[in-house]
Design a protein around this motif. Structure first.
Motif, PDB file in Angstrom:
ATOM      1  N   GLY A   1       0.815  -1.274  -0.197  1.00  0.00           N
ATOM      2  CA  GLY A   1       0.045   0.063   0.085  1.00  0.00           C
ATOM      3  C   GLY A   1       0.868   1.386  -0.072  1.00  0.00           C
ATOM      4  N   THR A   2      -0.062   2.479  -0.090  1.00  0.00           N
ATOM      5  CA  THR A   2       0.625   3.713  -0.139  1.00  0.00           C
ATOM      6  C   THR A   2       0.538   4.742   1.044  1.00  0.00           C
ATOM      7  N   ILE A   3       1.575   5.184   1.562  1.00  0.00           N
ATOM      8  CA  ILE A   3       1.167   6.224   2.663  1.00  0.00           C
ATOM      9  C   ILE A   3       2.085   7.295   2.320  1.00  0.00           C
ATOM     10  N   ASN A   4       1.459   8.325   2.541  1.00  0.00           N
ATOM     11  CA  ASN A   4       1.767   9.920   2.137  1.00  0.00           C
ATOM     12  C   ASN A   4       2.560  10.568   3.391  1.00  0.00           C
ATOM     13  N   VAL A   5       3.852  11.127   3.313  1.00  0.00           N
ATOM     14  CA  VAL A   5       4.531  11.708   4.140  1.00  0.00           C
ATOM     15  C   VAL A   5       4.838  13.169   4.002  1.00  0.00           C
ATOM     16  N   THR A   6       4.560  13.849   4.642  1.00  0.00           N
ATOM     17  CA  THR A   6       4.747  15.445   4.573  1.00  0.00           C
ATOM     18  C   THR A   6       5.956  15.930   5.440  1.00  0.00           C
ATOM     19  N   ASP A   7       6.837  16.345   5.133  1.00  0.00           N
ATOM     20  CA  ASP A   7       8.160  16.704   5.791  1.00  0.00           C
ATOM     21  C   ASP A   7       8.603  18.244   5.545  1.00  0.00           C
ATOM     22  N   THR A   8       8.998  18.971   6.470  1.00  0.00           N
ATOM     23  CA  THR A   8       9.432  20.303   6.253  1.00  0.00           C
ATOM     24  C   THR A   8      11.073  20.017   6.696  1.00  0.00           C
ATOM     25  N   THR A   9      11.903  20.161   5.757  1.00  0.00           N
ATOM     26  CA  THR A   9      13.264  20.286   5.939  1.00  0.00           C
ATOM     27  C   THR A   9      13.713  21.798   5.975  1.00  0.00           C
ATOM     28  N   SER A  10      14.774  22.116   6.867  1.00  0.00           N
ATOM     29  CA  SER A  10      15.154  23.445   7.366  1.00  0.00           C
ATOM     30  C   SER A  10      16.503  23.586   7.290  1.00  0.00           C
ATOM     31  N   ASN A  11      16.912  24.812   7.277  1.00  0.00           N
ATOM     32  CA  ASN A  11      18.604  25.103   7.353  1.00  0.00           C
ATOM     33  C   ASN A  11      18.516  25.816   8.538  1.00  0.00           C
ATOM     34  N   LYS A  12      19.117  25.140   9.728  1.00  0.00           N
ATOM     35  CA  LYS A  12      19.188  25.807  11.184  1.00  0.00           C
ATOM     36  C   LYS A  12      20.121  26.840  11.169  1.00  0.00           C
TER      37      LYS A  12
ATOM     38  N   PRO B   1      15.253  22.524  -2.780  1.00  0.00           N
ATOM     39  CA  PRO B   1      15.970  23.588  -3.223  1.00  0.00           C
ATOM     40  C   PRO B   1      16.568  24.149  -2.360  1.00  0.00           C
ATOM     41  N   GLY B   2      17.807  24.973  -2.787  1.00  0.00           N
ATOM     42  CA  GLY B   2      18.609  25.567  -1.895  1.00  0.00           C
ATOM     43  C   GLY B   2      17.820  26.320  -0.865  1.00  0.00           C
ATOM     44  N   LEU B   3      18.352  26.643   0.251  1.00  0.00           N
ATOM     45  CA  LEU B   3      17.946  26.962   1.477  1.00  0.00           C
ATOM     46  C   LEU B   3      18.587  28.158   1.983  1.00  0.00           C
ATOM     47  N   THR B   4      17.844  29.392   2.388  1.00  0.00           N
ATOM     48  CA  THR B   4      18.657  30.565   2.969  1.00  0.00           C
ATOM     49  C   THR B   4      18.665  30.001   4.499  1.00  0.00           C
ATOM     50  N   ALA B   5      19.459  30.965   5.278  1.00  0.00           N
ATOM     51  CA  ALA B   5      19.693  30.778   6.629  1.00  0.00           C
ATOM     52  C   ALA B   5      17.910  30.818   7.219  1.00  0.00           C
ATOM     53  N   LYS B   6      17.842  29.768   8.112  1.00  0.00           N
ATOM     54  CA  LYS B   6      16.505  29.701   8.713  1.00  0.00           C
ATOM     55  C   LYS B   6      15.621  29.243   7.747  1.00  0.00           C
ATOM     56  N   GLY B   7      15.765  29.219   6.179  1.00  0.00           N
ATOM     57  CA  GLY B   7      14.837  28.872   5.539  1.00  0.00           C
ATOM     58  C   GLY B   7      14.262  27.304   5.701  1.00  0.00           C
ATOM     59  N   THR B   8      12.885  27.214   4.937  1.00  0.00           N
ATOM     60  CA  THR B   8      12.353  25.812   5.041  1.00  0.00           C
ATOM     61  C   THR B   8      11.745  25.275   3.621  1.00  0.00           C
ATOM     62  N   SER B   9      11.683  24.098   3.467  1.00  0.00           N
ATOM     63  CA  SER B   9      10.837  23.412   2.444  1.00  0.00           C
ATOM     64  C   SER B   9      10.115  22.530   2.754  1.00  0.00           C
ATOM     65  N   THR B  10       8.782  22.523   2.480  1.00  0.00           N
ATOM     66  CA  THR B  10       7.727  21.700   2.884  1.00  0.00           C
ATOM     67  C   THR B  10       7.391  20.711   1.622  1.00  0.00           C
ATOM     68  N   ALA B  11       6.850  19.614   1.838  1.00  0.00           N
ATOM     69  CA  ALA B  11       6.534  18.899   0.102  1.00  0.00           C
ATOM     70  C   ALA B  11       5.993  17.361   1.223  1.00  0.00           C
ATOM     71  N   THR B  12       4.894  17.000   0.265  1.00  0.00           N
ATOM     72  CA  THR B  12       4.322  15.674   0.468  1.00  0.00           C
ATOM     73  C   THR B  12       5.005  14.654  -0.483  1.00  0.00           C
ATOM     74  N   THR B  13       5.199  13.406  -0.129  1.00  0.00           N
ATOM     75  CA  THR B  13       5.790  12.388  -0.988  1.00  0.00           C
ATOM     76  C   THR B  13       5.194  11.225  -0.863  1.00  0.00           C
ATOM     77  N   ALA B  14       4.972  10.396  -1.880  1.00  0.00           N
ATOM     78  CA  ALA B  14       4.100   9.159  -1.605  1.00  0.00           C
ATOM     79  C   ALA B  14       5.195   8.271  -1.521  1.00  0.00           C
ATOM     80  N   LEU B  15       4.923   7.210  -0.423  1.00  0.00           N
ATOM     81  CA  LEU B  15       5.787   6.085  -0.218  1.00  0.00           C
ATOM     82  C   LEU B  15       5.017   4.799  -0.252  1.00  0.00           C
ATOM     83  N   THR B  16       5.655   3.689  -0.868  1.00  0.00           N
ATOM     84  CA  THR B  16       4.844   2.383  -1.063  1.00  0.00           C
ATOM     85  C   THR B  16       5.639   1.575  -0.284  1.00  0.00           C
TER      86      THR B  16
END
Length: 953
Positions: free
Chosen positions: A848-859, A896-911
């Motif tokens: 089956g498939t599960i959708n994961v949403t993550d926020t990746t950040s540059n600390k 994508p490239g991240l600035t200081a304290k910048g974040t990127s959020t996306a949802t990815t399907a996992l099987t």
């Protein structure tokens, strides 16, 4: 001063592995908990110059137990050994406990599964922490007080423990975790048992169970080695070439026996008054050693000395008096007198340089009463003592141990005589000579000195007091051959082989006079200090001050302190002066610098109740009278015609300076006693140590004061840049101040560059010299500050950069504690982390498939160049636990490239792979999975697990 946890090697109850002692508490650490021996003591305050009684008044004791509930039976372990050792020289030698180790921390490892208990602290605070390891349950921690009257929380959230002898508190608890290099507070409070059993634990807010958790409460106590539950006095002080101060005195603060019954009273006093000896570190912030010497009677250390010219560490020699007998007083094998001769005896003792052993101890006396009041030691280890005795050469059954020769062998029957003696031998077993100085009245030897740097035999100088007239007192040569009235001071010089007097004479006038201290310079001139009620018409020699001048030629009222300098042949005085005001002023001790060449400045310590309106205060240490009785320190110029400095030492209660020593730089070390002060009255001035908390009743004190040539340069360095990128410019501001009383010359600031950093620019006078930025300041007047600027580039290596600047000058800084300053700056690179992860379902079928949403950040907390990172990848793994390693990668996404304290959020399907076993799993998101970005070693925090998911058929 740090808190010393003392190991138990049989000196107290065997159930205690370690213990600490404070002014009103002794705490014993056992495998099943703590035992607190609590006391309440009331005392009467002594009057001026009246020796206080050691009857401590009504004393109550209470035993309080702190039990570890359902804990493992774990013996505590000492951690972080301190250089201080403790010795107990009590009873026969085979019962001594020497070189006991002390520790700054005490650890109960794994007291509850996965939980350590750690004790530490300072002189007035016992701190304890529970270290909860990842996955351990903090709810296991349960404690219970037994013997408490009540247990409750106050308005601040502190735990109040009441006993019949008083209250104490556990402070409001605090918990935290170290997360990603920073401290994160966790809500925490005490939780008391509802059944009134006296047990309690802790309630906690949300925290990360995968990280260590620190539970950090505290309990307020008082602890110190110069001062305890009883009255303590410092009577003698010496200083070595490294600036270590050696102090002896007397203490009624006894070792408390371990109580057997919980909650029971213990009214037993365990040994009267004991001698104490401590060695204080050069910076005053702790003790090298502390030891008691005593028996079941009263024992007092009254004077202390070191060998002339000893190279530190030095053995300490002590004299005083004791009425303890040889069955429990620690006399040593081979001692000159190994049994008490009768009444109170003088004694002589030698302590090993590290305080770990008593090298010798001998009685000295006869059937009457003796007190050793002064001690000196030549470079060969020969010991000279003076004091007072009521014994005679015919006393029965034990005569005073006089030797044949020209020194007086006739004691004054029924009266006190001064005595002088020389003791030699590695075991203190040989009396070279001994004799009396006195007449038909009472005579007392109060102080002793030797010619500096003399070779054996050394001539001996004695100062004291006498009521004997010239018809019986051995006045010869001078300085005054006529007894003046009542009690006179006297000074005497004895041949080094004990063959007789070179000179002896009175120092006094028409009223009471006492010589209390003596020092000798390189030209054989004796400096004598004491107290006098005699007016200027009669003091010091019947002719007023007509032929000998001093800074003050007028008696000021009551007792005045006095200082005289005796000619090298003893025939007269070179100067004589009063020091005092309208009250009573007494000089108790005098010293000169060991390196001075005659004539020398004289350093005088004493006590006064004259206020600043009449006492000659000048340049400190405190120009304001504090109330009651104050100690004082005065420095007299070499010609005796002016004061270099003078001032008070004390608070609003009674303070007395009994002893003084001077080092080679003119630093004065003063010892005495001070009475307790009840807030809000002014307290005794403390700074650095060795113990900044007053312990109740009388406490001994030790103070180091710079009097002349004092340089105190300080530097403070700051920057607004708390974090930077490699190669960034960092600007530092440096403020240099001369806080000393005199101008400084040749002032220079040195700042060593951190590795791989570079000097950019600085204020005029700043330049790079072999990897060090040097800034030339030049002359700096007292009270003046200069501000400098230094700019450097941050290192190419990431992490914490430490930059230290130090200020120095042509002169020696007498207070070097603040002549350097350090600034820490973080040098950072990008730090990619998964800040947040969530799943759309928590149950998924195989395939089956599960959708994961993550926020990746540059600390990273500061901007960097280029403005953004390169693109990276966040990958997702299926794991059977929360730890990345050997897991199946399910998918990934581009970040994508991240600035200081910048974040990127996306949802990815996992099987979920078709061959996955049924069970519980975790999704682990990993930032920068391919290590495309240089994070400066911060890759360890890239992974973040999800909550559990369940895989079903």
């Amino acid at each position: 001063m740090p808190l010393y946890f003392i190991e138990n090697r049989g000196q107290t109850d065997g159930r205690a592995a370690y213990y600490i002692r404070g002014k009103d508490k002794t705490i014993y650490f056992t495998p099943d908990g703590l035992a607190f021996s609590l006391a309440r003591v009331e005392r009467e305050k002594p009057g001026l110059l009246v020796r206080a009684s050691y009857d401590a008044g009504a004393s109550e004791r209470w035993l309080l137990k702190l039990d570890f509930i359902n804990a493992n039976p774990v013996a505590p372990v000492g951690a972080e050994p301190t250089p201080a050792i403790v010795s107990y020289f009590k009873g026969p030698k085979d019962e001594w406990k020497t070189a006991l180790k002390t520790y700054a921390k005490l650890v109960y490892p794994d007291l509850w599964p996965g939980i350590d208990l750690v004790y530490s602290g300072t002189s007035n605070r016992l701190k304890y922490e529970f270290v909860v390891k990842p996955g351990a349950d903090p709810r296991q921690v349960r404690l219970a007080y037994r013997g408490a009257s009540s247990l409750k929380l106050d308005a601040s959230g502190s735990l109040e423990i009441a006993t019949p002898v008083g209250l104490f508190h556990d402070d409001r608890p605090y918990a935290y975790q170290e997360i990603d290099g920073r401290r994160v507070e966790v809500p925490m409070a005490y939780r008391l048992a509802a059944d009134g059993s006296g047990s309690y634990g802790f309630q906690l807010g949300k925290y990360n169970s995968g990280q260590a958790l620190i539970l950090d409460p505290a309990i307020v106590i008082y602890s110190g080695f110069i001062g305890g539950i009883g009255d303590d006095r410092a009577n003698g002080i010496a200083v070595d070439g490294d600036g270590n101060a050696y102090v002896t005195g007397e203490t009624a603060s006894d070792e408390t026996t371990f109580p057997d019954t919980s909650g029971a009273f213990d009214r037993t006093q365990n040994g009267g008054v004991d001698i104490f000896v401590v060695k204080v570190k050069p910076d005053g912030k702790g003790l090298v050693y502390a030891t008691f010497i005593g028996g079941d009677g009263d024992d007092r250390g009254l004077a202390i000395a070191l060998e002339q010219g000893c190279s530190p560490p030095c053995a300490a020699y002590i004299t005083g008096d004791t009425d303890s007998d040889e069955n429990n007083f620690p006399v040593t094998s081979g001692a000159f007198q190994d049994t008490r001769q009768g009444g109170t005896d003088a004694f002589v003792a030698k302590i090993k340089d590290d305080g770990s052993d008593l090298l010798f101890l001998t009685y000295f006396g006869g059937s009457g009463d003796e007190t050793g009041k002064g001690i000196a030691v030549d470079g060969a280890g020969n010991v000279f003592i003076t004091g007072e005795t009521k014994s005679t050469e015919h006393s029965s059954p034990n005569p005073f141990p006089v030797t044949a020769g020209d020194l007086d062998t006739q004691g004054g029957s029924g009266n006190f005589d001064a005595f002088v003696a020389k003791i030699t031998g590695l075991d203190g077993g040989t009396r070279e000579f001994a004799g009396f100085i006195g007449g038909s009245g009472d005579d007392r030897g109060n102080a002793i000195a030797l010619d500096p740097g003399c070779s054996d035999p050394c001539d001996v100088y004695i100062a004291g007091e006498t009521s004997s007239g010239e018809s019986s007192f051995p006045a010869t040569v001078g300085p005054d051959l006529t007894h003046n009235n009542g009690i006179d001071g006297f000074v005497a010089k004895i041949a080094g082989d004990g063959s007789g007097l070179i000179y002896a004479g009175y120092i006094g006038g028409g009223d009471t006079d006492r010589a209390n201290g003596i020092a000798v310079d390189s030209a054989h001139k004796a400096y004598v200090a004491g107290e006098t009620k005699s007016g200027e018409g009669s003091f010091p020699d019947g002719n007023g001050f007509g032929s000998v001048d001093g800074v003050d030629q007028t008696q000021n009222g009551g007792f005045d302190a006095f200082v005289v300098r005796v000619k090298d042949d003893g025939s007269g005085l070179e100067y004589a002066t009063y020091i005092g005001g309208s009250g009573d002023d007494r000089a108790n001790a005098i010293a000169i610098a060991p390196t001075c060449v005659s004539p020398c400045r004289a350093f005088i310590a004493g006590e006064t109740d004259s206020d600043q309106l009449t006492f000659p205060d000048k340049s400190g240490p405190d120009v304001t009278f504090n109330g009651g009785i104050d100690g004082f320190l005065a420095v007299l110029e070499t010609d005796g015609q002016s004061l270099v400095s003078a001032g008070f030492i004390g608070g609003s209660a009674d303070d007395r300076a009994h002893a003084i020593a001077v080092d080679g730089t003119g630093g004065a070390f003063v010892a005495g006693d001070t009475d307790a002060v009840v807030a809000p009255a002014a307290k005794f001035p403390t700074k650095n140590g060795p113990d900044t908390s007053q312990n109740g009743g009388l406490d001994a004190f030790v103070t180091k004061i710079c009097t002349t040539g004092c340089l105190d340069l300080t530097i403070k360095m700051t920057t607004t840049t708390k974090s930077a990128l490699p190669g960034d410019n960092i600007v530092y501001s440096l403020t240099v101040t001369n806080k000393g009383p005199e101008a400084a010359t040749g002032v220079v600031v040195d700042a060593v560059l951190p590795a791989t950093s570079a000097f950019v620019t600085g204020s005029p006078g700043c330049s790079l010299v072999v990897a060090t930025v040097e800034c030339t300041v030049g002359g700096l007047a007292k009270g003046v500050s200069v501000i400098l600027s230094i700019t450097i580039t941050a290192p190419t290596v990431t992490g914490q950069m430490i930059f230290t600047a130090t200020v120095s000058s042509d002169q020696t800084d007498t207070n070097p504690s603040s002549d350097s300053s350090t600034v820490k700056t973080k040098v950072l690179l990008p730090d990619l982390v998964v800040k947040k992860i969530s799943l759309d379902v928590v149950t998924v079928t195989v395939g089956g498939t599960i959708n994961v949403t993550d926020t990746t950040s540059n600390k990273q907390s500061v901007p960097f160049s280029p403005a953004t990172t390169a693109p990276s990848t966040t990958a997702f793994y299926l794991s059977t636990d929360k730890v990345l390693g050997g897991d199946v990668v399910l998918n990934s996404r581009a970040v994508p490239g991240l600035t200081a304290k910048g974040t990127s959020t996306a949802t990815t399907a996992l099987t979920i792979p078709a061959l996955t076993s049924i069970g519980t799993y975790y999704i682990i998101a990993v930032a920068d999975d391919g290590n495309a970005i240089d994070e400066g070693g911060n890759e360890g925090n890239n992974a973040k697990p999800s909550k559990k998911i369940t895989v079903t058929p």
